[in-house]
Design a protein around this motif. Sequence first.
Motif, mmCIF file in Angstrom:
data_model
loop_
_atom_site.group_PDB
_atom_site.id
_atom_site.type_symbol
_atom_site.label_atom_id
_atom_site.label_comp_id
_atom_site.label_asym_id
_atom_site.label_seq_id
_atom_site.Cartn_x
_atom_site.Cartn_y
_atom_site.Cartn_z
ATOM 1 N N GLU A 79 0.843 -1.198 0.000
ATOM 2 C CA GLU A 79 0.000 0.000 0.000
ATOM 3 C C GLU A 79 0.875 1.244 0.000
ATOM 4 O O GLU A 79 0.551 2.258 -0.619
ATOM 5 C CB GLU A 79 -0.918 -0.003 1.226
ATOM 6 C CG GLU A 79 -2.023 -1.038 1.178
ATOM 7 C CD GLU A 79 -2.993 -0.797 0.039
ATOM 8 O OE1 GLU A 79 -3.341 0.373 -0.218
ATOM 9 O OE2 GLU A 79 -3.406 -1.777 -0.615
ATOM 10 N N SER A 139 -0.026 -1.737 7.985
ATOM 11 C CA SER A 139 -0.335 -2.949 7.221
ATOM 12 C C SER A 139 -0.059 -4.202 8.050
ATOM 13 O O SER A 139 -0.763 -5.209 7.919
ATOM 14 C CB SER A 139 0.493 -2.987 5.931
ATOM 15 O OG SER A 139 0.108 -1.950 5.052
ATOM 16 N N PHE A 198 -6.360 -11.613 2.532
ATOM 17 C CA PHE A 198 -7.337 -11.020 1.623
ATOM 18 C C PHE A 198 -6.966 -9.574 1.292
ATOM 19 O O PHE A 198 -7.056 -9.155 0.134
ATOM 20 C CB PHE A 198 -8.735 -11.064 2.252
ATOM 21 C CG PHE A 198 -9.795 -10.402 1.414
ATOM 22 C CD1 PHE A 198 -10.235 -10.977 0.226
ATOM 23 C CD2 PHE A 198 -10.335 -9.194 1.808
ATOM 24 C CE1 PHE A 198 -11.206 -10.365 -0.559
ATOM 25 C CE2 PHE A 198 -11.313 -8.568 1.035
ATOM 26 C CZ PHE A 198 -11.744 -9.154 -0.149
ATOM 27 N N LYS A 199 -6.515 -8.822 2.277
ATOM 28 C CA LYS A 199 -6.104 -7.434 2.043
ATOM 29 C C LYS A 199 -4.907 -7.379 1.093
ATOM 30 O O LYS A 199 -4.774 -6.434 0.310
ATOM 31 C CB LYS A 199 -5.771 -6.743 3.358
ATOM 32 C CG LYS A 199 -6.975 -6.389 4.215
ATOM 33 C CD LYS A 199 -6.572 -5.655 5.476
ATOM 34 C CE LYS A 199 -5.900 -4.324 5.152
ATOM 35 N NZ LYS A 199 -5.575 -3.574 6.387
ATOM 36 N N GLU A 200 -4.041 -8.373 1.172
ATOM 37 C CA GLU A 200 -2.879 -8.384 0.281
ATOM 38 C C GLU A 200 -3.310 -8.635 -1.164
ATOM 39 O O GLU A 200 -2.714 -8.081 -2.093
ATOM 40 C CB GLU A 200 -1.876 -9.442 0.740
ATOM 41 C CG GLU A 200 -1.238 -9.102 2.084
ATOM 42 C CD GLU A 200 0.105 -9.758 2.283
ATOM 43 O OE1 GLU A 200 0.407 -10.734 1.561
ATOM 44 O OE2 GLU A 200 0.870 -9.285 3.144
ATOM 45 N N ILE A 201 -4.330 -9.450 -1.367
ATOM 46 C CA ILE A 201 -4.861 -9.659 -2.719
ATOM 47 C C ILE A 201 -5.408 -8.345 -3.258
ATOM 48 O O ILE A 201 -5.181 -7.985 -4.426
ATOM 49 C CB ILE A 201 -5.967 -10.732 -2.717
ATOM 50 C CG1 ILE A 201 -5.411 -12.091 -2.276
ATOM 51 C CG2 ILE A 201 -6.597 -10.840 -4.105
ATOM 52 C CD1 ILE A 201 -4.331 -12.641 -3.181
ATOM 53 N N LEU A 202 -6.101 -7.591 -2.419
ATOM 54 C CA LEU A 202 -6.631 -6.283 -2.827
ATOM 55 C C LEU A 202 -5.490 -5.323 -3.172
ATOM 56 O O LEU A 202 -5.603 -4.532 -4.118
ATOM 57 C CB LEU A 202 -7.493 -5.687 -1.709
ATOM 58 C CG LEU A 202 -8.802 -6.423 -1.394
ATOM 59 C CD1 LEU A 202 -9.535 -5.720 -0.251
ATOM 60 C CD2 LEU A 202 -9.693 -6.489 -2.629
ATOM 61 N N THR A 203 -4.399 -5.400 -2.420
ATOM 62 C CA THR A 203 -3.234 -4.556 -2.697
ATOM 63 C C THR A 203 -2.655 -4.874 -4.069
ATOM 64 O O THR A 203 -2.256 -3.972 -4.819
ATOM 65 C CB THR A 203 -2.146 -4.752 -1.619
ATOM 66 O OG1 THR A 203 -2.646 -4.309 -0.355
ATOM 67 C CG2 THR A 203 -0.883 -3.953 -1.958
ATOM 68 N N ILE A 232 -4.308 -6.026 -6.618
ATOM 69 C CA ILE A 232 -5.254 -5.492 -7.604
ATOM 70 C C ILE A 232 -5.073 -3.981 -7.744
ATOM 71 O O ILE A 232 -5.045 -3.442 -8.859
ATOM 72 C CB ILE A 232 -6.704 -5.819 -7.195
ATOM 73 C CG1 ILE A 232 -6.942 -7.336 -7.252
ATOM 74 C CG2 ILE A 232 -7.707 -5.089 -8.103
ATOM 75 C CD1 ILE A 232 -8.277 -7.774 -6.704
ATOM 76 N N ARG A 233 -4.915 -3.296 -6.603
ATOM 77 C CA ARG A 233 -4.711 -1.837 -6.643
ATOM 78 C C ARG A 233 -3.393 -1.482 -7.338
ATOM 79 O O ARG A 233 -3.282 -0.448 -7.995
ATOM 80 C CB ARG A 233 -4.757 -1.259 -5.234
ATOM 81 C CG ARG A 233 -6.167 -1.081 -4.691
ATOM 82 C CD ARG A 233 -6.162 -0.234 -3.440
ATOM 83 N NE ARG A 233 -5.725 -0.982 -2.289
ATOM 84 C CZ ARG A 233 -6.534 -1.661 -1.484
ATOM 85 N NH1 ARG A 233 -7.836 -1.678 -1.733
ATOM 86 N NH2 ARG A 233 -6.066 -2.316 -0.441
ATOM 87 N N TYR A 273 -4.057 7.061 -6.334
ATOM 88 C CA TYR A 273 -4.473 6.791 -4.962
ATOM 89 C C TYR A 273 -3.861 7.863 -4.063
ATOM 90 O O TYR A 273 -2.673 8.179 -4.185
ATOM 91 C CB TYR A 273 -3.997 5.414 -4.511
ATOM 92 C CG TYR A 273 -4.718 4.277 -5.178
ATOM 93 C CD1 TYR A 273 -5.903 3.766 -4.644
ATOM 94 C CD2 TYR A 273 -4.232 3.693 -6.363
ATOM 95 C CE1 TYR A 273 -6.578 2.713 -5.258
ATOM 96 C CE2 TYR A 273 -4.892 2.648 -6.968
ATOM 97 C CZ TYR A 273 -6.062 2.160 -6.407
ATOM 98 O OH TYR A 273 -6.720 1.115 -7.021
#
Length: 231
Positions: A168, A205, A212-217, A219-220, A230
């Motif tokens: 992030e 972090s 799951f948050k790492e997968i979103l990271t 994607i971002r 961002y």
Amino acid sequence: MLKLWSELPTFMQVSEVKLYYEVLQKHKIELIIKRIFDVILAVILLILLAIPMLLIAIMIKVDSPGTVFYRQERITTYGKKFRIHKFRTMVYNADQIGTSVTISNDKRITKVGEKLRKLRLDELPQIIDILEGNMSFVGTRPEAVKYVKQYKPEYFATLLLPAGITSETSIRYKDEYKFLSAADNVDQVYLKHVLPVKMERNLESLRTFSFFKEILTMIRTILAVMGKEYS
């Protein structure tokens, strides 16, 4: 996967790190899943990207003299030193003629290197570092040895997990070189003003870790490379 607290390097066995260690202990299963995911995805990407990476290597050699890879020594889990794999984007021996961080309009950056940096393609060889266990797809970006030597005790908590290709922090501070370009002493400004801000987000972090948050990271990160901003 975490070592026992008693097995951590002495410099990490401090109260400032213990808080984060206890948080990560609650996510042991997710840490195992994270490693399995890293290895499987790294193998798939290495197979799919072998030819494109070969073409990039040829472009680098044609563009400027020197090696294809940039192998600066960095720090990862538990303070282990490793030589990171990155496509070279600067003139050969750039770290000997300037700072370890990049500034805006850095004259050391090559023509091909500029394009690779814009699309973050220079990071592709770090797939090798993931397979070797030195890095993960998501985690605190690996710092140069001289910066880690200046860490506050709390910052060592970021060494509980492997360094990452993205995070992030790296998404939201991808243009830090623009800020550093106005500095008279780039290293001092980085240590006193940039690193503390980045570390606060890195530590956040860890405090809120989840696979799951790492997968979103991830994607971002893809969206950021495609142009999404961002704050």
